[in-house]
Design a protein around this motif. Structure first.
Motif, PDB file in Angstrom:
ATOM      1  N   SER A 304       2.916  -6.432  -9.928  1.00 37.22           N
ATOM      2  CA  SER A 304       3.605  -5.341  -9.254  1.00 37.22           C
ATOM      3  C   SER A 304       3.834  -5.657  -7.785  1.00 37.22           C
ATOM      4  O   SER A 304       3.363  -6.658  -7.257  1.00 37.22           O
ATOM      5  N   PHE A 305       4.550  -4.756  -7.112  1.00 38.44           N
ATOM      6  CA  PHE A 305       4.931  -4.966  -5.719  1.00 38.44           C
ATOM      7  C   PHE A 305       3.719  -4.928  -4.795  1.00 38.44           C
ATOM      8  O   PHE A 305       2.621  -4.556  -5.195  1.00 38.44           O
ATOM      9  N   ALA A 306       3.998  -5.288  -3.538  1.00 36.56           N
ATOM     10  CA  ALA A 306       2.978  -5.241  -2.489  1.00 36.56           C
ATOM     11  C   ALA A 306       1.772  -6.089  -2.849  1.00 36.56           C
ATOM     12  O   ALA A 306       0.639  -5.648  -2.771  1.00 36.56           O
ATOM     13  N   ALA A 307       2.067  -7.372  -3.239  1.00 35.31           N
ATOM     14  CA  ALA A 307       1.000  -8.320  -3.575  1.00 35.31           C
ATOM     15  C   ALA A 307       0.047  -7.728  -4.607  1.00 35.31           C
ATOM     16  O   ALA A 307      -1.148  -7.584  -4.371  1.00 35.31           O
ATOM     17  N   ALA A 308       0.613  -7.370  -5.757  1.00 35.73           N
ATOM     18  CA  ALA A 308      -0.150  -6.782  -6.871  1.00 35.73           C
ATOM     19  C   ALA A 308      -0.794  -5.456  -6.479  1.00 35.73           C
ATOM     20  O   ALA A 308      -1.846  -5.081  -7.002  1.00 35.73           O
ATOM     21  N   GLY A 309      -0.144  -4.740  -5.556  1.00 37.46           N
ATOM     22  CA  GLY A 309      -0.660  -3.442  -5.143  1.00 37.46           C
ATOM     23  C   GLY A 309      -1.853  -3.513  -4.214  1.00 37.46           C
ATOM     24  O   GLY A 309      -2.536  -2.505  -3.990  1.00 37.46           O
ATOM     25  N   THR A 310      -2.110  -4.692  -3.608  1.00 37.51           N
ATOM     26  CA  THR A 310      -3.288  -4.841  -2.742  1.00 37.51           C
ATOM     27  C   THR A 310      -2.974  -4.592  -1.267  1.00 37.51           C
ATOM     28  O   THR A 310      -3.901  -4.485  -0.466  1.00 37.51           O
ATOM     29  N   ALA A 311      -1.692  -4.505  -0.904  1.00 37.93           N
ATOM     30  CA  ALA A 311      -1.322  -4.333   0.507  1.00 37.93           C
ATOM     31  C   ALA A 311      -1.248  -2.850   0.845  1.00 37.93           C
ATOM     32  O   ALA A 311      -0.371  -2.134   0.358  1.00 37.93           O
ATOM     33  N   HIS A 312      -2.157  -2.395   1.678  1.00 39.31           N
ATOM     34  CA  HIS A 312      -2.220  -0.993   2.089  1.00 39.31           C
ATOM     35  C   HIS A 312      -2.056  -0.952   3.608  1.00 39.31           C
ATOM     36  O   HIS A 312      -2.925  -1.415   4.355  1.00 39.31           O
ATOM     37  N   LEU A 313      -0.931  -0.400   4.043  1.00 44.05           N
ATOM     38  CA  LEU A 313      -0.541  -0.503   5.440  1.00 44.05           C
ATOM     39  C   LEU A 313      -1.054   0.663   6.279  1.00 44.05           C
ATOM     40  O   LEU A 313      -1.357   1.737   5.762  1.00 44.05           O
ATOM     41  N   GLY A 314      -1.119   0.415   7.583  1.00 44.39           N
ATOM     42  CA  GLY A 314      -1.565   1.434   8.526  1.00 44.39           C
ATOM     43  C   GLY A 314      -2.928   1.120   9.099  1.00 44.39           C
ATOM     44  O   GLY A 314      -3.662   0.272   8.587  1.00 44.39           O
ATOM     45  N   GLN A 315      -3.269   1.825  10.157  1.00 41.34           N
ATOM     46  CA  GLN A 315      -4.539   1.564  10.829  1.00 41.34           C
ATOM     47  C   GLN A 315      -5.728   2.070  10.027  1.00 41.34           C
ATOM     48  O   GLN A 315      -6.802   1.468  10.049  1.00 41.34           O
ATOM     49  N   SER A 316      -5.547   3.159   9.303  1.00 43.14           N
ATOM     50  CA  SER A 316      -6.666   3.745   8.553  1.00 43.14           C
ATOM     51  C   SER A 316      -6.258   4.133   7.141  1.00 43.14           C
ATOM     52  O   SER A 316      -6.266   5.318   6.773  1.00 43.14           O
ATOM     53  N   PRO A 317      -5.874   3.165   6.295  1.00 45.96           N
ATOM     54  CA  PRO A 317      -5.522   3.518   4.915  1.00 45.96           C
ATOM     55  C   PRO A 317      -6.723   3.977   4.105  1.00 45.96           C
ATOM     56  O   PRO A 317      -6.562   4.632   3.080  1.00 45.96           O
ATOM     57  N   LEU A 318      -7.931   3.628   4.561  1.00 48.49           N
ATOM     58  CA  LEU A 318      -9.165   4.088   3.922  1.00 48.49           C
ATOM     59  C   LEU A 318      -9.832   5.099   4.848  1.00 48.49           C
ATOM     60  O   LEU A 318     -10.401   4.739   5.885  1.00 48.49           O
ATOM     61  N   ALA A 319      -9.747   6.367   4.461  1.00 47.97           N
ATOM     62  CA  ALA A 319     -10.224   7.432   5.355  1.00 47.97           C
ATOM     63  C   ALA A 319     -11.713   7.337   5.634  1.00 47.97           C
ATOM     64  O   ALA A 319     -12.171   7.728   6.715  1.00 47.97           O
ATOM     65  N   ASP A 320     -12.501   6.837   4.668  1.00 49.23           N
ATOM     66  CA  ASP A 320     -13.952   6.801   4.839  1.00 49.23           C
ATOM     67  C   ASP A 320     -14.463   5.439   5.316  1.00 49.23           C
ATOM     68  O   ASP A 320     -15.659   5.182   5.265  1.00 49.23           O
ATOM     69  N   LYS A 321     -13.540   4.573   5.757  1.00 51.42           N
ATOM     70  CA  LYS A 321     -13.923   3.238   6.231  1.00 51.42           C
ATOM     71  C   LYS A 321     -13.381   3.027   7.642  1.00 51.42           C
ATOM     72  O   LYS A 321     -12.490   3.751   8.104  1.00 51.42           O
ATOM     73  N   PRO A 322     -13.900   2.032   8.354  1.00 43.90           N
ATOM     74  CA  PRO A 322     -13.435   1.793   9.730  1.00 43.90           C
ATOM     75  C   PRO A 322     -11.945   1.472   9.780  1.00 43.90           C
ATOM     76  O   PRO A 322     -11.391   0.854   8.866  1.00 43.90           O
ATOM     77  N   ALA A 323     -11.308   1.894  10.856  1.00 45.95           N
ATOM     78  CA  ALA A 323      -9.906   1.540  11.071  1.00 45.95           C
ATOM     79  C   ALA A 323      -9.812   0.069  11.435  1.00 45.95           C
ATOM     80  O   ALA A 323     -10.748  -0.507  11.998  1.00 45.95           O
ATOM     81  N   ASN A 324      -8.685  -0.558  11.083  1.00 38.13           N
ATOM     82  CA  ASN A 324      -8.513  -1.955  11.487  1.00 38.13           C
ATOM     83  C   ASN A 324      -8.011  -2.015  12.934  1.00 38.13           C
ATOM     84  O   ASN A 324      -7.282  -1.141  13.387  1.00 38.13           O
ATOM     85  N   TRP A 325      -8.359  -3.080  13.621  1.00 37.00           N
ATOM     86  CA  TRP A 325      -8.094  -3.194  15.055  1.00 37.00           C
ATOM     87  C   TRP A 325      -6.625  -3.445  15.355  1.00 37.00           C
ATOM     88  O   TRP A 325      -6.120  -3.037  16.405  1.00 37.00           O
ATOM     89  N   HIS A 326      -5.934  -4.145  14.456  1.00 34.23           N
ATOM     90  CA  HIS A 326      -4.557  -4.543  14.729  1.00 34.23           C
ATOM     91  C   HIS A 326      -3.542  -3.519  14.258  1.00 34.23           C
ATOM     92  O   HIS A 326      -2.364  -3.604  14.606  1.00 34.23           O
ATOM     93  N   GLY A 327      -3.956  -2.538  13.451  1.00 33.94           N
ATOM     94  CA  GLY A 327      -3.073  -1.468  13.033  1.00 33.94           C
ATOM     95  C   GLY A 327      -2.141  -1.799  11.893  1.00 33.94           C
ATOM     96  O   GLY A 327      -1.268  -0.993  11.555  1.00 33.94           O
ATOM     97  N   LYS A 328      -2.292  -2.977  11.265  1.00 27.20           N
ATOM     98  CA  LYS A 328      -1.341  -3.384  10.227  1.00 27.20           C
ATOM     99  C   LYS A 328      -1.797  -3.037   8.818  1.00 27.20           C
ATOM    100  O   LYS A 328      -0.968  -2.914   7.919  1.00 27.20           O
ATOM    101  N   GLY A 329      -3.075  -2.895   8.591  1.00 29.01           N
ATOM    102  CA  GLY A 329      -3.521  -2.494   7.270  1.00 29.01           C
ATOM    103  C   GLY A 329      -4.622  -3.361   6.704  1.00 29.01           C
ATOM    104  O   GLY A 329      -5.166  -4.248   7.383  1.00 29.01           O
TER     105      GLY A 329
END
Length: 528
Positions: A304-329
């Motif tokens: 499927s799309f988005a590298a088999a559905g593994t690409a989740h974009l944004g600074q905080s796609p996981l609400a209960d996990k730390p945000a990423n520093w670069h903001g890309k996902g």
């Protein structure tokens, strides 16, 4: 806007187009943050997560609405009674036709990006500016109507007439045409096919990056365009892939365009304040200047799309996990499915004749004290072997090296201009250097020193399952890789006919890699 009621067909097409454009614009702008700093400035207004599927589904809906509209216009053209007389200039009519034109260009350029045809850089630019034009169109069209009629405009839009004759004709015709087009698109363009040529089990393939064996000359080549990476010319690099398998192992030969060989990986520089790491974005894990060239291969049973559905974009796609520093996902799996990730690094693993064998799984737990959270992107286990960065604690200002050379002249080969220094080896041996001491730190200001310390020659264990070697020559990298078809490890997936893969090239960039929309599907040759 006239006071007369609208046909059910008009209401249906208009509503579908509004919904499709809304979701397409917001998901597309989120995807655009990967390579556009201008779009990244409105990051907080955009959705997060797996937005590629939303973008694709909204494109399908908009395509269906457009096709229905064109079919409707064609029917009216064939029926003289429904042909309208020439009309004088009207602001709303002019803006509407401009919106129809922009929608057509957006759809054409979007499907061209999906199929990978044409000059991706130019098409992506056209697609981006068309999206910006549609944003303006929404205000010039819908915004002016709201100012002119207020909330009453919504009632006028949704007030249907009694006639449904055209609706009963147009929708079935449009749906049939769309389904046929969709079937053809999915069959012809759902993935890139990479033929895997079968070779004899006693054929020797030397993993040296040269691909000089005659078997490589007989293998079919898949060429695809990737774009969106940092430092490449216009962000683009064309990739060529070949594959062989002997019933036990699979071999890949991959070449890609790279204007220069980048080996100076986060060098250390002696300053008046002490040693510092040469970097321009490493503090936020988005270094694009002082880094090594890399290449990544993702393999999955999911195509499927988005590298088999593994690409989740944004600074905080996981609400209960730390945000990423670069903001890309983040990369992670939302199911129990595991995805194999091979990460070849021109400095850290090439000398080992290995690619770093990693995987993408469910989001990892948060580890106290860890500076970087990587979600589902994790490394296979290893029994021994590693490289270390030559500093005790990271700091964006000055650091203390772990080890120093015994003699000043040991650093002589590295005193070249950066970031494109092509010294033959930007790694240093742990055992050839000595523990840091201030009394021994008498190096001249401006001295450059590699930051990658080898504590052993190579990994051992699961992390060493992929043997690899790359050579740069005349603006291209040539990389050979080999792995068992089935390693028996729970951290690897068996490679069989129909497995899908994605590839990404990095030009002295930490995460800003090139990408492509459609998966590459392996097609095993059954004959010898």
């Amino acid at each position: 806007m006239s006071e007369r009621s609208k046909s059910p067909l008009w209401i249906l097409i208009h509503s579908a187009a509004v919904v499709a454009v809304f979701f397409s614009l917001f998901s597309g702008l989120r995807i655009g943050t990967l390579s556009s700093t201008a779009v990244a400035s409105i990051d907080e207004l955009l959705p997060q997560g797996e937005v590629h599927s939303v973008h694709f589904i909204s494109a399908i809906l908009l395509s269906l609405a457009t096709l229905s509209y064109l079919t409707s216009r064609f029917q009216r053209f064939l029926n003289p009674k429904e042909q309208s007389k020439p009309r004088s200039f009207s602001y709303h009519r002019t803006v509407t036709w401009a919106g129809i034109f922009l929608t057509g260009i957006a759809l054409i350029s979007g499907w061209m990006l999906f199929s990978g045809t044409g000059s991706l850089t130019i098409i992506r630019l056209i697609h981006f500016y068309t999206a910006a034009g549609l944003c303006a169109y929404i205000f010039l069209h819908g915004g002016v109507y709201l100012v002119q009629f207020g909330c009453h405009a919504l009632l006028l839009i949704m007030q249907p007439s009694r006639s449904t004759n055209r609706l009963l004709f147009i929708l079935p015709v449009s749906l049939c045409l769309f389904l046929f087009g969709g079937w053809y698109l999915l069959n012809e363009y759902s993935h890139h096919a990479l033929p895997v040529t079968k070779i004899s089990s006693n054929t020797f393939i030397d993993i040296d990056g040269m691909a000089s064996e005659p078997q490589w000359q007989k293998a079919q080549t898949l060429t695809l365009s990737t774009d969106g990476g940092a430092n490449f010319y216009n962000g683009r690099s064309d990739v060529q892939l070949k594959a062989l398998q002997n019933g036990q192992e699979i071999f890949f030969h991959i070449t890609w365009q790279d204007p220069d060989e980048s080996l100076a990986h986060l060098p250390l520089k002696k300053t008046a304040e002490g040693w510092e790491i040469l970097q321009s974005g490493y503090e936020t894990f988005d270094e694009k200047s002082h880094y090594e060239d890399k290449f990544a291969i993702l393999l999955s049973e999911n195509c499927s799309f988005a590298a088999a559905g593994t690409a989740h974009l944004g600074q905080s796609p996981l609400a209960d996990k730390p945000a990423n520093w670069h903001g890309k996902g983040y990369h992670y799996s939302t199911s129990e499915q595991l995805h194999d990730l091979w990460h070849w690094k021109a400095v850290r693993t090439n000398k080992m004749y290995l690619a770093d064998d990693n995987f993408i799984g469910k989001p990892d737990k948060v580890r106290p004290g860890a500076r970087r959270y990587t979600a589902g992107y994790q490394q296979d286990s290893k029994e021994s072997g590693a490289y270390r960065m030559n500093w005790k604690w990271y700091s964006p200002t000055t650091i203390t090296p772990k080890r120093l050379p015994a003699k000043i002249d040991q650093l002589a080969p590295y005193q070249y201009s950066l970031p494109h220094s092509q010294s033959p080896d930007w790694t240093i041996s742990w055992f050839d250097y000595q523990p840091y001491s201030s009394s021994h730190d008498q190096f001249p200001l401006g001295t450059l020193m590699p930051s990658v310390l080898y504590t052993s020659n190579r990994f051992e264990g699961d992390r060493a399952d992929v043997r690899a070697r790359g050579i740069w020559r005349d603006g291209h990298w040539s990389l050979e890789l080999v792995r068992k078809l089935d390693t028996g490890s729970s951290q690897d997936i068996p490679i069989v006919d129909g497995i899908c893969m994605w590839v990404s090239a990095f030009d002295r960039a930490q995460i800003a890699h090139t990408r492509h929309s459609r998966a590459i599907q392996l097609s095993f040759d059954k004959t010898l």
